[in-house]
Design a protein around this motif. Structure first.
Motif, short mmCIF file in Angstrom:
data_model
loop_
_atom_site.label_atom_id
_atom_site.label_comp_id
_atom_site.label_asym_id
_atom_site.label_seq_id
_atom_site.Cartn_x
_atom_site.Cartn_y
_atom_site.Cartn_z
N LEU A 129 0.80 -1.23 0.00
CA LEU A 129 0.00 0.00 0.00
C LEU A 129 0.83 1.28 0.00
CD1 LEU A 129 -2.99 -0.96 2.32
CD2 LEU A 129 -2.80 -1.10 -0.18
N PRO A 130 1.90 1.39 0.79
CA PRO A 130 2.69 2.62 0.72
C PRO A 130 3.26 2.87 -0.67
CG PRO A 130 3.27 1.37 2.68
CD PRO A 130 2.41 0.48 1.83
N GLU A 131 3.64 1.82 -1.34
CA GLU A 131 4.19 1.96 -2.68
C GLU A 131 3.13 2.41 -3.67
OE1 GLU A 131 7.44 1.69 -2.73
OE2 GLU A 131 7.28 1.13 -0.63
N ILE A 132 1.94 1.86 -3.54
CA ILE A 132 0.85 2.20 -4.46
C ILE A 132 0.40 3.65 -4.28
CG2 ILE A 132 -1.58 1.72 -5.00
CD1 ILE A 132 -0.93 -1.24 -4.19
N PHE A 133 0.20 4.05 -3.03
CA PHE A 133 -0.36 5.37 -2.78
C PHE A 133 0.69 6.47 -2.61
CE2 PHE A 133 -3.91 2.61 -1.34
CZ PHE A 133 -4.85 3.06 -2.26
N GLU A 134 1.89 6.11 -2.18
CA GLU A 134 2.91 7.13 -1.95
C GLU A 134 3.91 7.24 -3.10
OE1 GLU A 134 4.70 6.63 1.92
OE2 GLU A 134 2.77 6.10 2.82
N ARG A 135 4.28 6.12 -3.70
CA ARG A 135 5.26 6.16 -4.79
C ARG A 135 4.59 6.27 -6.15
NH1 ARG A 135 10.40 7.00 -2.62
NH2 ARG A 135 10.46 5.92 -0.62
N LEU A 136 3.66 5.37 -6.42
CA LEU A 136 2.96 5.43 -7.69
C LEU A 136 1.92 6.54 -7.70
CD1 LEU A 136 2.90 4.01 -10.41
CD2 LEU A 136 1.24 2.40 -9.49
N ARG A 137 1.51 6.99 -6.52
CA ARG A 137 0.59 8.11 -6.35
C ARG A 137 -0.76 7.85 -7.02
NH1 ARG A 137 3.02 12.30 -3.90
NH2 ARG A 137 5.30 12.42 -3.96
N LEU A 138 -1.26 6.66 -6.83
CA LEU A 138 -2.60 6.35 -7.32
C LEU A 138 -3.65 6.83 -6.32
CD1 LEU A 138 -2.06 2.80 -8.84
CD2 LEU A 138 -2.27 4.97 -10.04
N HIS A 139 -4.86 6.98 -6.83
CA HIS A 139 -5.97 7.46 -6.01
C HIS A 139 -6.85 6.33 -5.51
CE1 HIS A 139 -9.51 9.74 -4.77
NE2 HIS A 139 -10.23 9.05 -5.63
N ARG A 140 -6.87 5.22 -6.27
CA ARG A 140 -7.86 4.18 -6.00
C ARG A 140 -7.29 2.80 -6.31
NH1 ARG A 140 -13.50 3.98 -5.93
NH2 ARG A 140 -14.41 2.10 -6.81
N LEU A 141 -7.49 1.86 -5.40
CA LEU A 141 -7.08 0.47 -5.58
C LEU A 141 -8.34 -0.39 -5.51
CD1 LEU A 141 -4.84 -1.68 -5.82
CD2 LEU A 141 -4.65 -1.61 -3.32
N GLU A 142 -8.59 -1.16 -6.57
CA GLU A 142 -9.81 -1.95 -6.66
C GLU A 142 -9.52 -3.45 -6.53
OE1 GLU A 142 -12.29 1.07 -9.58
OE2 GLU A 142 -11.33 -0.72 -10.46
N ALA A 143 -10.51 -4.18 -6.06
CA ALA A 143 -10.40 -5.64 -5.94
C ALA A 143 -11.79 -6.24 -6.09
CB ALA A 143 -9.80 -6.03 -4.58
N ALA A 144 -11.82 -7.50 -6.49
CA ALA A 144 -13.09 -8.21 -6.63
C ALA A 144 -12.91 -9.64 -6.14
CB ALA A 144 -13.56 -8.21 -8.09
N ASP A 179 -20.63 -14.19 -10.24
CA ASP A 179 -20.87 -12.89 -9.60
C ASP A 179 -19.69 -12.56 -8.70
OD1 ASP A 179 -23.32 -13.16 -10.81
OD2 ASP A 179 -24.46 -13.37 -8.95
N HIS A 180 -19.41 -11.27 -8.52
CA HIS A 180 -18.31 -10.84 -7.66
C HIS A 180 -18.74 -9.64 -6.80
CE1 HIS A 180 -15.74 -13.40 -10.04
NE2 HIS A 180 -14.70 -13.09 -9.29
N LEU A 181 -18.20 -9.60 -5.60
CA LEU A 181 -18.27 -8.41 -4.77
C LEU A 181 -17.15 -7.46 -5.20
CD1 LEU A 181 -18.72 -10.11 -1.27
CD2 LEU A 181 -20.52 -9.23 -2.77
N LEU A 182 -17.46 -6.18 -5.27
CA LEU A 182 -16.48 -5.18 -5.68
C LEU A 182 -16.03 -4.37 -4.47
CD1 LEU A 182 -18.24 -3.90 -8.93
CD2 LEU A 182 -16.59 -5.77 -8.67
N PHE A 183 -14.73 -4.25 -4.31
CA PHE A 183 -14.13 -3.54 -3.19
C PHE A 183 -13.20 -2.45 -3.70
CE2 PHE A 183 -15.33 -7.57 -1.39
CZ PHE A 183 -15.64 -7.31 -0.06
N ALA A 184 -12.97 -1.45 -2.88
CA ALA A 184 -11.98 -0.42 -3.23
C ALA A 184 -11.37 0.16 -1.97
CB ALA A 184 -12.62 0.70 -4.05
N LEU A 185 -10.13 0.60 -2.11
CA LEU A 185 -9.42 1.32 -1.06
C LEU A 185 -8.94 2.63 -1.69
CD1 LEU A 185 -8.17 1.27 1.83
CD2 LEU A 185 -6.13 0.28 0.79
N LEU A 186 -9.32 3.75 -1.12
CA LEU A 186 -8.94 5.05 -1.64
C LEU A 186 -7.70 5.59 -0.93
CD1 LEU A 186 -12.42 6.82 -1.91
CD2 LEU A 186 -11.29 5.33 -3.57
N GLU A 187 -7.04 6.51 -1.58
CA GLU A 187 -5.85 7.11 -0.98
C GLU A 187 -6.19 7.72 0.38
OE1 GLU A 187 -2.47 10.49 -2.07
OE2 GLU A 187 -4.41 10.49 -3.07
#
Length: 199
Positions: A129-144, A179-187
């Motif tokens: 997570l630190p790499e995704i949100f701090e280094r890559l600077r993404l806003h949203r991480l999705e999962a299903a 069918d899938h449940l959709l999840f997300a984690l925001l910055e």
């Protein structure tokens, strides 16, 4: 100390270390461990994955997999090893990396049956997570994940993901549209969680 790997969108990525694990990009040197774990876990993994091609566990197929992971269009892939004895326990992929107005990507993961219920996947995801949100600077991480895959639901919720929706016939898993449940984690969720854990 965690090693940063998203200093740019370069395909060269040093390993990432967490308390018990090391995450590193797949290479041909990992083939023997990978095929042994996938083979031993086939019955466990098959209900949660697309149908495996007939040649899926061959060296040639693994070589193509590594090549695809290293392509500019794929995203980022990691195999997860223990720090203590360098045992392979599973894998994580970050795909569909979108810039522009989206600034998002999707996460997928698998863990070998001998290593379930030890907290490894939670540790690996939170380690990214630190790499995704701090280094890559993404806003949203999705999962299903499929609704009946409660182990995966717990992993995502424990990592701070929030359920956002229900997608009918979302992915073809084990030969059937599921069918899938959709999840997300925001910055902002990540930042709040980081502050709360430090308090």
């Amino acid at each position: 100390m965690m090693v940063a790997f998203f200093t740019s969108l370069s395909r060269e990525r040093p390993p990432i270390s967490t308390r018990r694990l090391v995450l590193m990009p797949p290479s041909m040197a990992h083939f023997e461990q990978w095929v042994a774990l996938r083979m031993a876990s086939r019955a466990f993994l098959a209900p949660f994955e697309p149908l495996w091609p007939a040649d899926d566990l061959t060296r040639a197929a693994f070589r193509q997999r590594v090549k695809r992971y290293r392509s500019d269009h794929y995203g980022y892939a990691f195999l997860i090893f223990t720090q203590a004895n360098h045992t392979l326990v599973g894998g994580i992929t970050l795909s569909r990396v979108m810039r522009g107005v989206a600034q998002s990507c999707s996460i997928g993961y698998w863990i070998g049956e001998p290593h379930i219920r030890q907290g490894y996947m939670h540790e690996a995801i939170t380690g990214l997570l630190p790499e995704i949100f701090e280094r890559l600077r993404l806003h949203r991480l999705e999962a299903a994940c499929m609704p009946h895959n409660q182990a995966s639901v717990r992993v995502l919720e424990k990592a701070g993901f929030q359920q956002e929706g229900y997608a009918r016939d979302y992915l073809k898993i084990a030969g059937q549209w599921q069918d899938h449940l959709l999840f997300a984690l925001l910055e902002k969720d990540y930042k709040k969680r980081t502050i709360d854990l430090r308090c």
